[in-house]
Design a protein around this motif. Structure first.
Motif, PDB file in Angstrom:
ATOM      1  N   LEU A 229      45.627  56.106  53.552  1.00 39.94           N
ATOM      2  CA  LEU A 229      45.008  57.345  54.013  1.00 39.94           C
ATOM      3  C   LEU A 229      44.301  57.116  55.350  1.00 39.94           C
ATOM      4  O   LEU A 229      44.396  57.935  56.276  1.00 39.94           O
ATOM      5  CB  LEU A 229      44.020  57.875  52.974  1.00 39.94           C
ATOM      6  N   GLU A 230      43.595  56.000  55.466  1.00 41.14           N
ATOM      7  CA  GLU A 230      42.901  55.689  56.712  1.00 41.14           C
ATOM      8  C   GLU A 230      43.885  55.549  57.866  1.00 41.14           C
ATOM      9  O   GLU A 230      43.667  56.076  58.963  1.00 41.14           O
ATOM     10  CB  GLU A 230      42.088  54.398  56.549  1.00 41.14           C
ATOM     11  N   LEU A 231      44.988  54.844  57.615  1.00 41.34           N
ATOM     12  CA  LEU A 231      45.985  54.637  58.663  1.00 41.34           C
ATOM     13  C   LEU A 231      46.661  55.955  59.058  1.00 41.34           C
ATOM     14  O   LEU A 231      46.875  56.231  60.245  1.00 41.34           O
ATOM     15  CB  LEU A 231      47.039  53.632  58.192  1.00 41.34           C
ATOM     16  N   HIS A 232      46.982  56.765  58.072  1.00 45.65           N
ATOM     17  CA  HIS A 232      47.591  58.076  58.365  1.00 45.65           C
ATOM     18  C   HIS A 232      46.637  58.928  59.195  1.00 45.65           C
ATOM     19  O   HIS A 232      47.054  59.584  60.159  1.00 45.65           O
ATOM     20  CB  HIS A 232      47.930  58.794  57.063  1.00 45.65           C
ATOM     21  N   SER A 233      45.366  58.915  58.813  1.00 50.89           N
ATOM     22  CA  SER A 233      44.377  59.727  59.508  1.00 50.89           C
ATOM     23  C   SER A 233      44.231  59.292  60.961  1.00 50.89           C
ATOM     24  O   SER A 233      44.240  60.117  61.879  1.00 50.89           O
ATOM     25  CB  SER A 233      43.032  59.643  58.784  1.00 50.89           C
ATOM     26  N   GLU A 234      44.108  57.995  61.179  1.00 46.28           N
ATOM     27  CA  GLU A 234      43.946  57.498  62.549  1.00 46.28           C
ATOM     28  C   GLU A 234      45.199  57.760  63.378  1.00 46.28           C
ATOM     29  O   GLU A 234      45.112  58.100  64.565  1.00 46.28           O
ATOM     30  CB  GLU A 234      43.617  56.002  62.532  1.00 46.28           C
ATOM     31  N   ALA A 235      46.368  57.592  62.772  1.00 46.54           N
ATOM     32  CA  ALA A 235      47.607  57.824  63.508  1.00 46.54           C
ATOM     33  C   ALA A 235      47.717  59.285  63.940  1.00 46.54           C
ATOM     34  O   ALA A 235      48.089  59.591  65.081  1.00 46.54           O
ATOM     35  CB  ALA A 235      48.812  57.426  62.659  1.00 46.54           C
TER      36      ALA A 235
ATOM     37  N   PHE B 173      55.822  58.429  64.130  1.00 42.05           N
ATOM     38  CA  PHE B 173      54.647  58.198  63.291  1.00 42.05           C
ATOM     39  C   PHE B 173      54.497  56.745  62.866  1.00 42.05           C
ATOM     40  O   PHE B 173      53.411  56.161  62.974  1.00 42.05           O
ATOM     41  CB  PHE B 173      54.726  59.112  62.059  1.00 42.05           C
ATOM     42  N   PHE B 174      55.560  56.145  62.367  1.00 42.89           N
ATOM     43  CA  PHE B 174      55.422  54.788  61.849  1.00 42.89           C
ATOM     44  C   PHE B 174      55.163  53.783  62.966  1.00 42.89           C
ATOM     45  O   PHE B 174      54.524  52.758  62.739  1.00 42.89           O
ATOM     46  CB  PHE B 174      56.658  54.413  61.020  1.00 42.89           C
ATOM     47  N   ASP B 175      55.616  54.076  64.172  1.00 41.71           N
ATOM     48  CA  ASP B 175      55.245  53.222  65.307  1.00 41.71           C
ATOM     49  C   ASP B 175      53.742  53.287  65.541  1.00 41.71           C
ATOM     50  O   ASP B 175      53.093  52.256  65.783  1.00 41.71           O
ATOM     51  CB  ASP B 175      55.979  53.673  66.574  1.00 41.71           C
ATOM     52  N   ALA B 176      53.185  54.515  65.482  1.00 44.88           N
ATOM     53  CA  ALA B 176      51.743  54.679  65.686  1.00 44.88           C
ATOM     54  C   ALA B 176      50.957  53.977  64.593  1.00 44.88           C
ATOM     55  O   ALA B 176      49.941  53.303  64.861  1.00 44.88           O
ATOM     56  CB  ALA B 176      51.387  56.167  65.724  1.00 44.88           C
ATOM     57  N   VAL B 177      51.411  54.105  63.343  1.00 46.95           N
ATOM     58  CA  VAL B 177      50.717  53.450  62.232  1.00 46.95           C
ATOM     59  C   VAL B 177      50.764  51.939  62.378  1.00 46.95           C
ATOM     60  O   VAL B 177      49.771  51.229  62.161  1.00 46.95           O
ATOM     61  CB  VAL B 177      51.338  53.891  60.891  1.00 46.95           C
ATOM     62  N   THR B 178      51.911  51.434  62.764  1.00 47.58           N
ATOM     63  CA  THR B 178      52.058  49.985  62.924  1.00 47.58           C
ATOM     64  C   THR B 178      51.112  49.462  63.999  1.00 47.58           C
ATOM     65  O   THR B 178      50.474  48.410  63.830  1.00 47.58           O
ATOM     66  CB  THR B 178      53.514  49.642  63.282  1.00 47.58           C
ATOM     67  N   ASP B 179      50.991  50.184  65.100  1.00 48.49           N
ATOM     68  CA  ASP B 179      50.089  49.760  66.176  1.00 48.49           C
ATOM     69  C   ASP B 179      48.641  49.730  65.700  1.00 48.49           C
ATOM     70  O   ASP B 179      47.881  48.808  66.020  1.00 48.49           O
ATOM     71  CB  ASP B 179      50.211  50.710  67.368  1.00 48.49           C
ATOM     72  N   ILE B 180      48.256  50.733  64.915  1.00 47.91           N
ATOM     73  CA  ILE B 180      46.872  50.797  64.423  1.00 47.91           C
ATOM     74  C   ILE B 180      46.633  49.716  63.367  1.00 47.91           C
ATOM     75  O   ILE B 180      45.591  49.049  63.349  1.00 47.91           O
ATOM     76  CB  ILE B 180      46.580  52.194  63.850  1.00 47.91           C
ATOM     77  N   ALA B 181      47.611  49.514  62.481  1.00 42.23           N
ATOM     78  CA  ALA B 181      47.456  48.531  61.410  1.00 42.23           C
ATOM     79  C   ALA B 181      47.383  47.105  61.950  1.00 42.23           C
ATOM     80  O   ALA B 181      46.745  46.237  61.351  1.00 42.23           O
ATOM     81  CB  ALA B 181      48.610  48.648  60.419  1.00 42.23           C
ATOM     82  N   ALA B 182      48.047  46.857  63.082  1.00 39.82           N
ATOM     83  CA  ALA B 182      48.092  45.501  63.634  1.00 39.82           C
ATOM     84  C   ALA B 182      46.703  44.944  63.895  1.00 39.82           C
ATOM     85  O   ALA B 182      46.491  43.733  63.831  1.00 39.82           O
ATOM     86  CB  ALA B 182      48.916  45.504  64.921  1.00 39.82           C
ATOM     87  N   GLU B 183      45.753  45.826  64.188  1.00 41.95           N
ATOM     88  CA  GLU B 183      44.406  45.360  64.513  1.00 41.95           C
ATOM     89  C   GLU B 183      43.545  45.157  63.271  1.00 41.95           C
ATOM     90  O   GLU B 183      42.877  44.126  63.141  1.00 41.95           O
ATOM     91  CB  GLU B 183      43.736  46.373  65.437  1.00 41.95           C
ATOM     92  N   ASP B 184      43.570  46.099  62.331  1.00 42.46           N
ATOM     93  CA  ASP B 184      42.677  46.021  61.172  1.00 42.46           C
ATOM     94  C   ASP B 184      43.354  45.555  59.887  1.00 42.46           C
ATOM     95  O   ASP B 184      42.711  44.928  59.038  1.00 42.46           O
ATOM     96  CB  ASP B 184      42.034  47.392  60.929  1.00 42.46           C
ATOM     97  N   TYR B 185      44.623  45.860  59.723  1.00 44.39           N
ATOM     98  CA  TYR B 185      45.329  45.505  58.483  1.00 44.39           C
ATOM     99  C   TYR B 185      46.698  44.915  58.836  1.00 44.39           C
ATOM    100  O   TYR B 185      47.742  45.521  58.570  1.00 44.39           O
ATOM    101  CB  TYR B 185      45.505  46.744  57.597  1.00 44.39           C
TER     102      TYR B 185
END
Length: 992
Positions: free
Chosen positions: A9-15, A26-38
């Motif tokens: 949910l956090e990753l979806h929200s930030e993306a 979308f999944f490119d954006a999620v992957t970029d965000i997840a790379a830093e925190d998860y």
């Protein structure tokens, strides 16, 4: 690692937050965000679909809101010209998100495209300036207000519609950056108690973002109403930082005298930006009025409207200056003393040459109250308008502020649309008229009246009848039912407490109120309040007699309605289960000096009662008794039971008294309307003696007129060849006639425009202005003889899918023959049918537009049916109807007949039975005959009826072959051809 739903949910929200300008993979954006925190998070479309399938509420809400926002976006750059709220737009969004087909289907099932029509806009042509790019360039207050609406729990579609409607208003105002001065005037028509304040708050937010720097909100005629509006704007738009004005919220010494801080329980819920807007390049909002103080003069004199300019060589409205200047906002009463002071101050400033540079917006709430000029034009000296006090002061405001835009808001528009459009200083909505859609979850006229119900009266129950579920008639000969209404109020309160104890948020039932309205006389209010107070305290609801009375009302009324309509909301299984909550409900209602509050008076102090302040009082559980002040702008929160027996001779007053309309989430099934029946007197006419008219039915007739008006607007809102079909100045001829025995709001003027033709391809049209004189009735019956001759002797079955089957005598008739009949008919108001007749005549002149008509004479099968022979033909079934609007019938149709006629004329995508389907032709219309009697008919021994007793009513649906894309649906002509350019002329002038 396992990616928990919370992390997803956090990753979806930030993306999604990162996609402020356009959707992207979308999944490119999620992957970029997840790379830093998860970095070890496992992400896949399968996980996404699984969460959607499980119904994860937070994720579903997140995606519903984002997809809906993209669906509603007006012509964004990334849209490739896909229309808003269309399947094409949604598919483009999915393409840009790079979603596969399975994920698209899952999201469509979760958040389908909302295709319901939005607001109806009647406009004259304007120069577009408020493009999506322009709106986004300085967007600050609107996005924050949108977040407020979402936090309040408004559905995504409701927020989308509000965004769309507010945009429609702002784009028709003058560009605040343009060099030349131009004023636009418009009217926004909402529903009573339907959230008009939310719309004009959205308009204000967008207008300030666009560059408007002075906003004047005319907020009611009482400080109580003004303060309600002020607080709403402060809480949801102005925000904490602007209210504090730089004061340190942690330093008590700096907070002295600042609104809300320390004495408003909801201060923490006021919108907060986290910084002063000007610190981040956005305009601050300076308040020139406060919660407790109406306009009392510009506190700093002229300096209050001196705007800082970055470039002093340029005027304020120049973009270089405009978007760095703070906005000013004031909420003022429509009060002569207050507005006179404002006008006086502005005249002082005018001498300094400042006002001509200020883009200003005037919002007039309840614009048909006090704002409209009601002086008699016949008494004007020299023809110059003489204005009422408030109208004159508004006119002066518009004159003093040459860049001011005027937007009126009302639920009863008829007074406004009859304002003189030729008077450039008045408030006629020359530029636009916007009719807001009926909000989702709103209880309006359709929820208290069985309008066009397909269920026969004898088969109606609380499950399928709005009237049986919510309306309780009060008849002169059966007692006033006031004790029952009080008991209903107590039971409803107890059920609310039960629901709060069983999982429904208690905040939803914060207020619980009953409204009692019988008179406008203050002395009678006091007497009634005393009577109610005595009755309440003597009712002994906790004693054996009172308990028996409450148990009976619960078992015979509330239990049955809630079983059918509670829609999953917790409801007691029995009165015994409810009983523990009755004592607590009574305690809440008794809290304070009295369970009854009188709402009336001529002084502001009469309304300075804590229990009337729904915003600042945690719980208002009271019975309100009052008159006019309860009918205008006063929002009665938590209204559940209404007791209404007031008599009125004003149509708009009758509409405004619909305080029982509104949003009732969590307790719709508990709403009750106790309304007087058969007690409003209709004056005598030349042809009809005085009579009593059912108040409930009169209210329904007025509501029908308003709905008809909205329907007319929606039909003519479609552009033809890129141009409006009608402009606001052509609206008055489209206004439906009110009950003739209720005084109209209009002045004794009429517009220099006559409605000549109304084209209605594929639309059910039902004339209602039949004559009353016996000779005219007989004449009309004889006119219909050729039509009766084409009807077969044997009835046939007709039905359309999902509709009720019926039998009818049917036949076909050439178009020319039917025109011969229609041209000979007599009417009580010929002008109501002549535009439709002109359309049919024109269709006859057009090549191959209409060939013939399929005629239907429905036959009843009930054992209680009335039958008679007409002019020797038949027998035919007689329908009983009444003239609910003076000489006009309220409605004659039956819904299953409508569906069959629409299908026969090719206007409905339904499937009929074999007889219907085999009789459909491309250029064939449908006509339905209704032989109507208004009282018990006298039938001769041979089964005939006297034609003088019979109204030969009918309805028709013209075939779709009459639709022509290059033709407007309405056509006007000047009444006085020598004054074609005149907007209005005197009615008396025509008769000289």
């Amino acid at each position: 690692m396992t990616t928990t739903p919370a992390i997803l949910l956090e990753l979806h929200s930030e993306a999604l937050e990162s996609m402020t300008r356009r959707p992207r993979p979308f999944f490119d954006a999620v992957t970029d965000i997840a790379a830093e925190d998860y970095p070890d998070a496992e992400l896949s479309p399968e996980d996404f679909r699984s969460l959607l399938a499980s119904g994860a509420p937070a994720l579903v809400d997140l995606w519903t809101r984002k997809l809906t926002a993209w669906d509603f976006a007006e012509a964004p750059r990334w849209s490739q010209d896909t229309p808003a709220r269309s399947d094409e737009r949604r598919q483009l969004v999915y393409e840009r998100l790079d979603f596969d087909e399975d994920l698209r289907k899952a999201l469509d099932a979760t958040a389908p495209v909302h295709k319901e029509p939005g607001a109806t806009v009647i406009t004259r042509e304007f120069t577009p300036w408020y493009t999506p790019e322009r709106a986004a360039r300085h967007a600050f207050y609107w996005p924050k207000y949108r977040e407020v609406l979402e936090r309040k729990g408004l559905p995504a579609t409701a927020v989308g519609h509000l965004d769309e409607a507010a945009h429609s208003v702002v784009e028709r105002l003058a560009d605040p950056e343009q060099a030349e001065c131009r004023q636009a005037k418009g009217l926004v028509v909402g529903y009573v108690q339907s959230g008009k304040t939310a719309n004009f708050t959205g308009v204000t937010a967008k207008a300030i973002d666009a560059g408007y720097r002075l906003v004047i909100v005319l907020g009611g005629t009482l400080n109580l109403l003004r303060a309600q509006t002020q607080r709403r704007l402060d809480k949801e738009l102005v925000g904490q930082e602007n209210i504090l004005g730089g004061a340190d919220p942690t330093d008590p010494d700096t907070l002295v005298g600042i609104d809300y801080v320390g004495d408003d329980d909801e201060w923490d819920d006021f919108v907060s930006f986290g910084f002063r807007p000007s610190q981040h390049g956005h305009p601050d909002i300076d308040r020139l009025t406060t919660r407790d103080k109406d306009y009392a003069g510009l506190q700093q004199g002229i300096r209050a409207l001196e705007f800082e300019k970055r470039n002093r060589q340029q005027p304020l409205h120049h973009p270089e200056n405009l978007h760095h200047a703070a906005a000013r906002i004031m909420v003022v009463k429509k009060n002569k003393a207050v507005l006179t002071k404002l006008v006086k101050n502005l005249k002082q400033i005018q001498a300094q040459g400042l006002l001509s540079e200020i883009p200003a917006l005037i919002i007039d709430d309840e614009s048909d109250q006090a704002s409209v000029n009601t002086t008699d034009p016949k008494k004007w000296e020299g023809g110059a308008p003489e204005r009422t006090a408030i109208n004159g002061l508004i006119s002066q405001l518009l004159t003093l502020l040459p860049r001011a835009q005027y937007v009126g808001y009302t639920a009863t528009p008829f007074a406004n649309v009859f304002v003189d459009p030729a008077d450039s200083e008045d408030i006629f909505p020359n530029d636009f008229l916007i009719s807001l859609r009926r909000p989702d979850g709103y209880m309006g006229v359709q929820d208290f009246h069985d309008l066009d119900s397909s269920v026969p009266p004898e088969d109606r129950t609380v499950a399928n009848s709005q009237e049986l579920a919510h309306v309780r008639g009060v008849y002169e000969d059966t007692g006033d039912r006031l004790q029952e209404a009080l008991d209903a109020f107590l039971i409803a309160g107890a059920i609310k407490l039960y629901r709060a104890a069983h999982g429904i948020p208690e905040k939803r039932f914060r207020h619980h109120t009953m409204l009692v309205h019988e008179s406008v006389r203050m002395a009678e209010h006091a007497e009634l309040a005393l009577r109610i107070n005595t009755m309440w305290h003597n009712s002994a609801p906790l004693g054996p007699v009172g308990q028996a009375r409450l148990r009976k009302l619960y078992d015979t009324d509330f239990a049955q309605v809630s079983d059918a309509r509670a829609d999953g909301v917790p409801t007691p299984a029995s009165f015994d289960e409810l009983r523990p909550h009755i004592s607590r409900a009574r305690q809440l209602i008794n809290k304070g000096e009295s369970p009854v509050i009188v709402v009336n008076g001529d002084k502001e102090s009469d309304y300075a009662k804590t229990d009337l302040d729904f915003d600042r009082t945690p719980h208002v559980w009271k019975i309100l008794v009052g008159g006019t002040k309860l009918s205008r702008g006063f929002t009665v929160e938590g209204l559940t039971v209404t007791y209404y027996r007031r008599k009125t001779q004003q149509a708009d007053t009758l509409m405004q008294m619909g305080r029982w309309f509104g949003f009732r989430e969590g307790y719709r099934d508990l709403v009750r309307l106790y309304i007087g029946r058969e007690e409003t007197t209709r004056p005598a006419t030349a042809t009809r003696p005085a009579a009593t008219v059912d108040l409930y039915e009169a209210f329904e007739a007025i509501c029908r007129d308003e709905e008809d008006f909205r329907t007319e607007l929606s039909r003519y809102a479609t552009l033809v060849d890129g141009h409006p079909q009608v402009t606001p100045s052509q609206i008055p001829p489209l206004v439906s006639q009110h009950l003739p025995w209720i005084k109209p709001s209009a002045r004794n003027k009429m517009f220099n425009a006559e409605l000549v033709e109304v084209r209605t391809p594929g639309v059910w049209e039902e004339p209602v202005a039949y004559p009353e004189e016996p000779e005219a009735l007989q004449h009309n019956v004889e006119c219909w003889a050729p039509v009766l001759d084409v009807l077969a002797d044997t009835p046939v079955p007709l039905s359309v899918e999902d509709g009720r089957p019926f039998i009818a005598r049917v036949g076909t008739m050439p178009h020319a023959d039917l025109l011969s009949v229609l041209c000979e008919l007599r009417w009580s108001a010929p002008e109501r049918f002549s535009p439709h007749l002109e359309f049919l005549l024109e269709a006859g002149r057009e090549s191959a537009s209409i060939d013939d008509w399929f005629v239907i004479a429905p036959m009843q099968t009930s054992v209680r049916r009335r039958e008679a022979r007409i002019l020797g033909r038949g027998p035919f079934t007689l329908a009983h109807r009444t003239r609910r609007r003076g000489p006009l019938f309220g409605g004659i149709r039956e819904p299953h007949h409508v569906a069959a006629a629409m299908r026969l004329a090719g206007a409905a995508n339904l499937t009929g039975n074999a007889i219907i389907e085999e009789n459909i032709r491309p250029r064939r219309g449908a006509l339905v005959l209704y032989p109507v009697v208004e009282s018990e008919p006298r039938i001769t021994p041979d089964g005939a009826i006297d034609p003088r007793q019979l109204v030969m009513a009918f309805a028709f649906v013209a075939p779709m072959s009459t639709a022509r894309g290059d033709r407007r649906l309405v056509r006007f002509r000047a009444i006085d051809s020598g004054r074609c350019d005149a907007a209005i002329i005197d009615r008396d002038e025509l008769q000289m």
